[in-house]
Design a protein around this motif. Sequence first.
Motif, PDB file in Angstrom:
ATOM      1  N   ILE A 155      -0.403  16.147  10.650  1.00 12.43           N
ATOM      2  CA  ILE A 155       0.365  15.174   9.686  1.00 12.43           C
ATOM      3  C   ILE A 155       1.570  15.653   9.392  1.00 12.43           C
ATOM      4  O   ILE A 155       1.845  16.889   9.070  1.00 12.43           O
ATOM      5  CB  ILE A 155      -0.495  14.880   8.541  1.00 12.43           C
ATOM      6  CG1 ILE A 155      -1.079  15.990   7.629  1.00 12.43           C
ATOM      7  CG2 ILE A 155      -1.861  13.784   9.002  1.00 12.43           C
ATOM      8  CD1 ILE A 155      -1.800  15.413   6.397  1.00 12.43           C
ATOM      9  N   GLU A 156       2.538  14.929   9.090  1.00 14.77           N
ATOM     10  CA  GLU A 156       3.804  15.266   8.786  1.00 14.77           C
ATOM     11  C   GLU A 156       4.578  14.443   7.780  1.00 14.77           C
ATOM     12  O   GLU A 156       4.884  13.281   7.930  1.00 14.77           O
ATOM     13  CB  GLU A 156       4.746  15.262  10.116  1.00 14.77           C
ATOM     14  CG  GLU A 156       6.283  15.685   9.898  1.00 14.77           C
ATOM     15  CD  GLU A 156       6.989  15.382  11.066  1.00 14.77           C
ATOM     16  OE1 GLU A 156       8.259  15.988  11.173  1.00 14.77           O
ATOM     17  OE2 GLU A 156       6.818  14.512  12.123  1.00 14.77           O
ATOM     18  N   PRO A 157       4.912  15.138   6.641  1.00 10.92           N
ATOM     19  CA  PRO A 157       5.768  14.449   5.668  1.00 10.92           C
ATOM     20  C   PRO A 157       7.088  14.398   6.153  1.00 10.92           C
ATOM     21  O   PRO A 157       7.809  14.944   6.889  1.00 10.92           O
ATOM     22  CB  PRO A 157       5.782  15.562   4.412  1.00 10.92           C
ATOM     23  CG  PRO A 157       4.800  16.600   4.828  1.00 10.92           C
ATOM     24  CD  PRO A 157       4.617  16.421   6.159  1.00 10.92           C
ATOM     25  N   GLN A 188       1.689  16.472  -1.287  1.00 10.38           N
ATOM     26  CA  GLN A 188       0.654  15.320  -0.843  1.00 10.38           C
ATOM     27  C   GLN A 188       0.069  15.533   0.253  1.00 10.38           C
ATOM     28  O   GLN A 188      -1.420  15.292   0.343  1.00 10.38           O
ATOM     29  CB  GLN A 188       1.800  14.138  -0.679  1.00 10.38           C
ATOM     30  CG  GLN A 188       0.816  12.901  -0.414  1.00 10.38           C
ATOM     31  CD  GLN A 188       1.895  11.889   0.000  1.00 10.38           C
ATOM     32  OE1 GLN A 188       2.940  11.975   0.247  1.00 10.38           O
ATOM     33  NE2 GLN A 188       1.253  10.462   0.138  1.00 10.38           N
ATOM     34  N   ALA A 189       0.548  16.280   1.325  1.00  4.87           N
ATOM     35  CA  ALA A 189      -0.020  16.477   2.696  1.00  4.87           C
ATOM     36  C   ALA A 189      -1.409  17.518   2.384  1.00  4.87           C
ATOM     37  O   ALA A 189      -2.489  17.645   2.758  1.00  4.87           O
ATOM     38  CB  ALA A 189       0.846  17.030   3.692  1.00  4.87           C
ATOM     39  N   LEU A 225       3.789   9.603   3.564  1.00  5.21           N
ATOM     40  CA  LEU A 225       3.673  10.664   3.542  1.00  5.21           C
ATOM     41  C   LEU A 225       4.805  11.257   3.486  1.00  5.21           C
ATOM     42  O   LEU A 225       5.863  11.396   4.382  1.00  5.21           O
ATOM     43  CB  LEU A 225       2.785  11.745   4.602  1.00  5.21           C
ATOM     44  CG  LEU A 225       2.269  13.108   4.658  1.00  5.21           C
ATOM     45  CD1 LEU A 225       1.372  13.086   3.465  1.00  5.21           C
ATOM     46  CD2 LEU A 225       1.967  13.631   5.988  1.00  5.21           C
ATOM     47  N   ILE A 259      -4.413  16.087   0.939  1.00  5.48           N
ATOM     48  CA  ILE A 259      -5.016  15.097   2.112  1.00  5.48           C
ATOM     49  C   ILE A 259      -5.742  16.208   2.927  1.00  5.48           C
ATOM     50  O   ILE A 259      -6.975  15.919   3.356  1.00  5.48           O
ATOM     51  CB  ILE A 259      -4.159  14.285   2.802  1.00  5.48           C
ATOM     52  CG1 ILE A 259      -3.512  13.223   2.081  1.00  5.48           C
ATOM     53  CG2 ILE A 259      -4.756  13.751   4.137  1.00  5.48           C
ATOM     54  CD1 ILE A 259      -2.339  12.401   2.609  1.00  5.48           C
ATOM     55  N   LEU A 260      -5.158  17.113   3.357  1.00 10.58           N
ATOM     56  CA  LEU A 260      -5.745  18.308   4.158  1.00 10.58           C
ATOM     57  C   LEU A 260      -7.120  18.791   3.567  1.00 10.58           C
ATOM     58  O   LEU A 260      -8.196  18.862   4.065  1.00 10.58           O
ATOM     59  CB  LEU A 260      -5.005  19.409   4.340  1.00 10.58           C
ATOM     60  CG  LEU A 260      -3.886  19.259   5.385  1.00 10.58           C
ATOM     61  CD1 LEU A 260      -3.115  20.607   5.452  1.00 10.58           C
ATOM     62  CD2 LEU A 260      -4.131  18.731   6.582  1.00 10.58           C
ATOM     63  N   HIS A 316       0.154  14.454  16.541  1.00  8.53           N
ATOM     64  CA  HIS A 316       0.513  13.890  15.306  1.00  8.53           C
ATOM     65  C   HIS A 316       0.274  12.438  15.083  1.00  8.53           C
ATOM     66  O   HIS A 316       0.655  11.339  15.768  1.00  8.53           O
ATOM     67  CB  HIS A 316       2.002  14.159  15.126  1.00  8.53           C
ATOM     68  CG  HIS A 316       2.640  13.496  14.095  1.00  8.53           C
ATOM     69  ND1 HIS A 316       4.114  12.932  14.232  1.00  8.53           N
ATOM     70  CD2 HIS A 316       2.358  13.095  12.927  1.00  8.53           C
ATOM     71  CE1 HIS A 316       4.390  12.512  13.025  1.00  8.53           C
ATOM     72  NE2 HIS A 316       3.312  12.566  12.080  1.00  8.53           N
ATOM     73  N   LEU A 362      -0.918  20.786   9.074  1.00 12.09           N
ATOM     74  CA  LEU A 362       0.302  20.100   8.754  1.00 12.09           C
ATOM     75  C   LEU A 362       1.451  20.616   9.694  1.00 12.09           C
ATOM     76  O   LEU A 362       1.576  21.656  10.217  1.00 12.09           O
ATOM     77  CB  LEU A 362       0.706  21.001   7.258  1.00 12.09           C
ATOM     78  CG  LEU A 362       2.131  20.868   6.843  1.00 12.09           C
ATOM     79  CD1 LEU A 362       2.366  19.495   6.329  1.00 12.09           C
ATOM     80  CD2 LEU A 362       2.563  21.877   5.860  1.00 12.09           C
ATOM     81  N   THR A 371       5.045  18.028   1.311  1.00  7.09           N
ATOM     82  CA  THR A 371       4.001  19.172   1.558  1.00  7.09           C
ATOM     83  C   THR A 371       2.880  19.138   0.476  1.00  7.09           C
ATOM     84  O   THR A 371       1.739  19.502   0.996  1.00  7.09           O
ATOM     85  CB  THR A 371       4.434  20.555   1.907  1.00  7.09           C
ATOM     86  OG1 THR A 371       5.029  21.038   0.457  1.00  7.09           O
ATOM     87  CG2 THR A 371       5.704  20.277   3.134  1.00  7.09           C
ATOM     88  N   HIS A 395      -3.943   5.453   0.910  1.00 11.48           N
ATOM     89  CA  HIS A 395      -4.393   6.864   0.837  1.00 11.48           C
ATOM     90  C   HIS A 395      -5.716   6.904   1.363  1.00 11.48           C
ATOM     91  O   HIS A 395      -5.971   7.749   2.423  1.00 11.48           O
ATOM     92  CB  HIS A 395      -4.463   7.478  -0.655  1.00 11.48           C
ATOM     93  CG  HIS A 395      -4.954   8.719  -0.665  1.00 11.48           C
ATOM     94  ND1 HIS A 395      -4.379  10.120  -0.427  1.00 11.48           N
ATOM     95  CD2 HIS A 395      -6.526   9.305  -0.977  1.00 11.48           C
ATOM     96  CE1 HIS A 395      -5.262  10.994  -0.713  1.00 11.48           C
ATOM     97  NE2 HIS A 395      -6.562  10.502  -0.817  1.00 11.48           N
TER      98      HIS A 395
END
Length: 255
Positions: free
Chosen positions: A137-139, A155-156, A150, A159-160, A102, A170, A153, A114
């Motif tokens: 990655i973790e919100p 937003q994540a 972040l 990014i993915l 992570h 995620l 989800t 960003h």
Amino acid sequence: MKFSANLGFLWTDRPLPDAIRAAKAAGFDAVECHWPYEVPADTVKAALAETGLQMLGLNTRRGNVSAGDNGLAALPGREAEARAAIDEAIAYATVIGTPNVHVMAGFAIGEAAHQTFVANLQYACDMAASSGLTILIEPLNKYDAPGYFLLTTDQALRILEEVAAPNLKLMFDCYHVQLMEGDLTHRIKDLLPHIGHIQFASVPDRGPPDHGEINYDHVFGVIAGLGYDAPIGAEYRPTSETAHSLDWLKAQISG
């Protein structure tokens, strides 16, 4: 359903190798941790081999915690530190057979943050690929981590899509997602192809999953019904000794 003990919160009164042994004795199927770096990797590897458990994931270092850092990867101007932390985490994970790292974003905001996060994630995915590792990655929610880069989800997912690396996934923490977005089971269903790991705790107190506003019997049933069969992470804070907080696990094992 299979469960992983997050040793960042569970059995924190014991050295990490002993916490691994305690998780095995309690009936967990795997373990995970936050920052194991003060314990030699070979020592952790030996405890995992002894118990037959896998360490599913670990975090990159937060940075200068005393100065308020909570991750480095989205901080413009600190790319060298962020990438050193990524290198360290990948190396440690490789030794102990951990499949997920992570990468913590940190406290930041704006387009520069960003772009910095995306570039550092591209670096992390490239470095992890040769070892067959997945980057997560973790919100985090705005109440426990105000100012964290972040937060959701959505937003994540953007990014993915921008990084577009097959080994970027995620980390879906039900506790954080419930506080920020709600609609847990629909979120899990919609995001399942992008999820690399799932964690849980009660809401709002981040305690064991047998109380609070989330019906985890239902959530666990939905996850199992979707065919997700990897262990999911018990990342909650016990109010007393960890052993006194495991009635939920006993019920899942016996049920």
